[in-house]
Design a protein around this motif. Structure first.
Motif, mmCIF file in Angstrom:
data_model
loop_
_atom_site.group_PDB
_atom_site.id
_atom_site.type_symbol
_atom_site.label_atom_id
_atom_site.label_comp_id
_atom_site.label_asym_id
_atom_site.label_seq_id
_atom_site.Cartn_x
_atom_site.Cartn_y
_atom_site.Cartn_z
ATOM 1 N N LEU A 168 0.821 -1.210 0.000
ATOM 2 C CA LEU A 168 0.000 0.000 0.000
ATOM 3 C C LEU A 168 0.859 1.265 0.000
ATOM 4 O O LEU A 168 0.480 2.271 -0.608
ATOM 5 C CB LEU A 168 -0.956 -0.004 1.184
ATOM 6 N N ASN A 169 2.008 1.219 0.649
ATOM 7 C CA ASN A 169 2.902 2.385 0.689
ATOM 8 C C ASN A 169 3.496 2.732 -0.669
ATOM 9 O O ASN A 169 3.970 3.845 -0.866
ATOM 10 C CB ASN A 169 4.013 2.173 1.720
ATOM 11 N N THR A 170 3.485 1.804 -1.613
ATOM 12 C CA THR A 170 3.986 2.123 -2.949
ATOM 13 C C THR A 170 3.077 3.127 -3.643
ATOM 14 O O THR A 170 3.502 3.809 -4.558
ATOM 15 C CB THR A 170 4.076 0.871 -3.852
ATOM 16 N N GLU A 171 1.818 3.182 -3.224
ATOM 17 C CA GLU A 171 0.779 4.008 -3.848
ATOM 18 C C GLU A 171 0.558 3.640 -5.307
ATOM 19 O O GLU A 171 0.028 4.419 -6.091
ATOM 20 C CB GLU A 171 1.080 5.501 -3.687
#
Length: 109
Positions: free
Chosen positions: A91-94
């Motif tokens: 999720l942090n990769t966006e």
């Protein structure tokens, strides 16, 4: 646990990959036991026209660095108990469009 992850992937005007979204998954060692690339789908717009802005009065796609979006899908084998670390990193990769848990015995395609 196995997860199928679909990322947004950019392509240049020639249809060549312009980024590598799976490389943005930042994890400590031992979280992912194995990863397999399942498919890359280029955007339909790459094949639609030579210049998508032709005749519109705007600059050509060559001038504005046109990048079209497709997808890249991977299946990851995640270590037991590390599922939250994995999901948070993805999720942090966006760039993740979908994260789906898949049974170990199911086909990956």
């Amino acid at each position: 646990m196995r997860y199928r992850v679909t990322f947004r992937k950019r392509f240049n005007k020639d249809g060549e990959p312009a980024d590598f979204p799976s490389a943005r998954v930042d994890l400590p060692g031992g979280v992912v036991q194995d990863a397999e690339l399942i498919e890359i789908l280029p955007p339909a717009s790459i094949h639609a026209a030579e210049d998508i802005n032709a005749g519109s009065g705007s600059q050509s796609s060559e001038d504005n660095g046109f990048l079209a979006f497709g997808t890249e899908t991977w299946v990851y084998d995640v270590a037991d108990g590390r599922e939250d670390d994995f999901k948070n990193a993805v999720l942090n990769t966006e760039l993740a469009l979908d994260i789906e848990e898949v049974p170990d015995e199911s086909p990956t395609t």
